[in-house]
Design a protein around this motif. Sequence first.
Motif, PDB file in Angstrom:
ATOM      1  N   HIS A 109       0.841  -1.212   0.000  1.00 57.10           N
ATOM      2  CA  HIS A 109       0.000   0.000   0.000  1.00 57.10           C
ATOM      3  C   HIS A 109       0.870   1.253   0.000  1.00 57.10           C
ATOM      4  O   HIS A 109       0.598   2.205  -0.749  1.00 57.10           O
ATOM      5  CB  HIS A 109      -0.912  -0.012   1.224  1.00 57.10           C
ATOM      6  CG  HIS A 109      -1.823   1.180   1.296  1.00 57.10           C
ATOM      7  ND1 HIS A 109      -3.016   1.248   0.610  1.00 57.10           N
ATOM      8  CD2 HIS A 109      -1.704   2.367   1.966  1.00 57.10           C
ATOM      9  CE1 HIS A 109      -3.595   2.414   0.857  1.00 57.10           C
ATOM     10  NE2 HIS A 109      -2.826   3.105   1.680  1.00 57.10           N
ATOM     11  N   LEU A 110       1.918   1.240   0.803  1.00 60.64           N
ATOM     12  CA  LEU A 110       2.802   2.406   0.873  1.00 60.64           C
ATOM     13  C   LEU A 110       3.551   2.627  -0.438  1.00 60.64           C
ATOM     14  O   LEU A 110       3.806   3.755  -0.840  1.00 60.64           O
ATOM     15  CB  LEU A 110       3.786   2.230   2.028  1.00 60.64           C
ATOM     16  CG  LEU A 110       3.190   2.337   3.436  1.00 60.64           C
ATOM     17  CD1 LEU A 110       4.209   1.906   4.478  1.00 60.64           C
ATOM     18  CD2 LEU A 110       2.728   3.767   3.705  1.00 60.64           C
ATOM     19  N   GLN A 111       3.909   1.530  -1.113  1.00 60.44           N
ATOM     20  CA  GLN A 111       4.656   1.636  -2.356  1.00 60.44           C
ATOM     21  C   GLN A 111       3.818   2.165  -3.518  1.00 60.44           C
ATOM     22  O   GLN A 111       4.339   2.807  -4.423  1.00 60.44           O
ATOM     23  CB  GLN A 111       5.241   0.277  -2.732  1.00 60.44           C
ATOM     24  CG  GLN A 111       6.383  -0.180  -1.829  1.00 60.44           C
ATOM     25  CD  GLN A 111       6.845  -1.584  -2.141  1.00 60.44           C
ATOM     26  OE1 GLN A 111       6.089  -2.391  -2.689  1.00 60.44           O
ATOM     27  NE2 GLN A 111       8.076  -1.897  -1.762  1.00 60.44           N
ATOM     28  N   HIS A 112       2.534   1.910  -3.486  1.00 61.26           N
ATOM     29  CA  HIS A 112       1.681   2.250  -4.630  1.00 61.26           C
ATOM     30  C   HIS A 112       0.700   3.380  -4.341  1.00 61.26           C
ATOM     31  O   HIS A 112      -0.130   3.714  -5.185  1.00 61.26           O
ATOM     32  CB  HIS A 112       0.907   1.017  -5.092  1.00 61.26           C
ATOM     33  CG  HIS A 112       1.795  -0.087  -5.577  1.00 61.26           C
ATOM     34  ND1 HIS A 112       2.188  -1.137  -4.766  1.00 61.26           N
ATOM     35  CD2 HIS A 112       2.387  -0.288  -6.778  1.00 61.26           C
ATOM     36  CE1 HIS A 112       2.984  -1.948  -5.464  1.00 61.26           C
ATOM     37  NE2 HIS A 112       3.113  -1.463  -6.673  1.00 61.26           N
ATOM     38  N   ASN A 113       0.787   3.980  -3.175  1.00 61.48           N
ATOM     39  CA  ASN A 113      -0.092   5.090  -2.835  1.00 61.48           C
ATOM     40  C   ASN A 113       0.727   6.244  -2.279  1.00 61.48           C
ATOM     41  O   ASN A 113       1.856   6.066  -1.819  1.00 61.48           O
ATOM     42  CB  ASN A 113      -1.142   4.662  -1.802  1.00 61.48           C
ATOM     43  CG  ASN A 113      -2.115   3.645  -2.362  1.00 61.48           C
ATOM     44  OD1 ASN A 113      -3.110   3.982  -2.977  1.00 61.48           O
ATOM     45  ND2 ASN A 113      -1.804   2.366  -2.159  1.00 61.48           N
ATOM     46  N   LYS A 114       0.149   7.429  -2.344  1.00 59.45           N
ATOM     47  CA  LYS A 114       0.852   8.617  -1.876  1.00 59.45           C
ATOM     48  C   LYS A 114       0.940   8.674  -0.353  1.00 59.45           C
ATOM     49  O   LYS A 114       1.704   9.455   0.195  1.00 59.45           O
ATOM     50  CB  LYS A 114       0.139   9.870  -2.394  1.00 59.45           C
ATOM     51  CG  LYS A 114       0.228  10.010  -3.919  1.00 59.45           C
ATOM     52  CD  LYS A 114      -0.455  11.282  -4.376  1.00 59.45           C
ATOM     53  CE  LYS A 114      -0.353  11.440  -5.887  1.00 59.45           C
ATOM     54  NZ  LYS A 114      -1.018  12.685  -6.371  1.00 59.45           N
ATOM     55  N   GLY A 115       0.121   7.886   0.284  1.00 57.43           N
ATOM     56  CA  GLY A 115       0.216   7.835   1.739  1.00 57.43           C
ATOM     57  C   GLY A 115      -0.851   8.610   2.464  1.00 57.43           C
ATOM     58  O   GLY A 115      -0.892   8.628   3.690  1.00 57.43           O
ATOM     59  N   ASP A 116      -1.736   9.274   1.688  1.00 58.72           N
ATOM     60  CA  ASP A 116      -2.764  10.089   2.334  1.00 58.72           C
ATOM     61  C   ASP A 116      -3.701   9.247   3.208  1.00 58.72           C
ATOM     62  O   ASP A 116      -4.209   9.725   4.226  1.00 58.72           O
ATOM     63  CB  ASP A 116      -3.587  10.828   1.274  1.00 58.72           C
ATOM     64  CG  ASP A 116      -2.733  11.825   0.498  1.00 58.72           C
ATOM     65  OD1 ASP A 116      -1.663  12.196   1.029  1.00 58.72           O
ATOM     66  OD2 ASP A 116      -3.122  12.211  -0.610  1.00 58.72           O
ATOM     67  N   ASP A 117      -3.990   8.023   2.773  1.00 55.38           N
ATOM     68  CA  ASP A 117      -4.919   7.185   3.515  1.00 55.38           C
ATOM     69  C   ASP A 117      -4.216   6.014   4.203  1.00 55.38           C
ATOM     70  O   ASP A 117      -4.841   5.014   4.530  1.00 55.38           O
ATOM     71  CB  ASP A 117      -6.014   6.657   2.585  1.00 55.38           C
ATOM     72  CG  ASP A 117      -5.463   5.761   1.496  1.00 55.38           C
ATOM     73  OD1 ASP A 117      -4.231   5.810   1.250  1.00 55.38           O
ATOM     74  OD2 ASP A 117      -6.255   4.987   0.914  1.00 55.38           O
ATOM     75  N   THR A 118      -2.900   6.167   4.420  1.00 55.81           N
ATOM     76  CA  THR A 118      -2.133   5.069   5.019  1.00 55.81           C
ATOM     77  C   THR A 118      -2.635   4.725   6.414  1.00 55.81           C
ATOM     78  O   THR A 118      -2.732   3.551   6.786  1.00 55.81           O
ATOM     79  CB  THR A 118      -0.636   5.424   5.073  1.00 55.81           C
ATOM     80  OG1 THR A 118      -0.153   5.585   3.746  1.00 55.81           O
ATOM     81  CG2 THR A 118       0.154   4.307   5.754  1.00 55.81           C
ATOM     82  N   GLU A 121      -5.663   2.646   6.153  1.00 52.38           N
ATOM     83  CA  GLU A 121      -5.324   1.282   5.742  1.00 52.38           C
ATOM     84  C   GLU A 121      -4.717   0.501   6.907  1.00 52.38           C
ATOM     85  O   GLU A 121      -5.052  -0.665   7.130  1.00 52.38           O
ATOM     86  CB  GLU A 121      -4.327   1.326   4.576  1.00 52.38           C
ATOM     87  CG  GLU A 121      -3.912  -0.035   4.041  1.00 52.38           C
ATOM     88  CD  GLU A 121      -5.032  -0.765   3.324  1.00 52.38           C
ATOM     89  OE1 GLU A 121      -4.874  -1.973   3.079  1.00 52.38           O
ATOM     90  OE2 GLU A 121      -6.070  -0.125   3.016  1.00 52.38           O
TER      91      GLU A 121
END
Length: 353
Positions: A109-118, A121
Amino acid sequence: MRILEAARRLGMTTRTIRYYEERGLIELNKQADNGYREVTENDLSVLQVIGMLRELDLSIEDIQLCLEDVLQSNLKALIPLLQRKREQLGKEMVQMKLLIRQMDQLTAHLQHNKGDDTMNEMSSITERSKMLKQLREGWEDRWNFNDQSLHYDLAVKRHEDPLDVHANYDEILRRTCESASIECGEQGLDLGIGTGNLAALCSAKGAVMTGLDQSEGMLMQCQRKHPDFKLLLGNMMELPLVDEKFDFVVSSYALHHLTDEQKLVALEEIDHVLKPAGRVVVADLMFESEDARIHCMKRLKEAGRQDKIDDIHDEFYADRSRLISWWLNHGYEVQAEQMNAFMHLICAIKKEA
């Protein structure tokens, strides 16, 4: 010999030997003139056995239970202790695998997303982890299967009442085995093996059988009847397996001891150990749907069969449509049929990867 020399010969520390003495595993003689402990050759043998049992990670309490038997070469006394230890390790392994999957999921998730909703998740992952842990730890044996094991084989033959869950018992097991489409030499897993009646039919087809049950009593009866089976202590929500994969998994009269949510955890565990194109065949107490449950309960009440209503409330009869839906959503082909008033048979075939 002195305790220091004994420790050197055994590869132990003197402190370890003294600890075993303090816990009552061994009694060393003391020399009258100086009070030094004297270790005989027989003491060495006993200490060596204790050391081997400790290497198996058995507790001092477990060693106290079995040491005399082991020293007298009654090694079968180890079986229940080893099964309990393996069950404990299996539970720890399941938790470790779950934690690894969580790490991989969050990393992806961290690798493929900007992290706004980390954080959302992460919260979702940890909440699911807590839920799974609660489901696994929440199961308890309310039915005392250890006592049932002594007369189980006789009990399943008594089914004069057509509403008895064991009506057509032999035929149900035969159809379960037949639906597994067993080929000689295949690896099979029987979940809730009980005394081994279904697994025996599978073995007669040439399958190499592994069986799992949460009841030590059931496993003892099964071992007595079928000494060639590999038997494991544990439950369907935490399969104590390492790298084993199976061509087919069968289960009869077992799944209804899990709640609806626990059943789905068990299906996930089965999926993890099943080979591509593997088969799952479950014969168990079910209703075709929730509507079918409501209709059946109404008919039983009208017929004055409060005994059967109480039986249903005491168990967790499955909603067949919910199980089928899970398998379809996870890439299985599914067939189902009803075998008696309450027993249904489901065969789910895992599609090739």
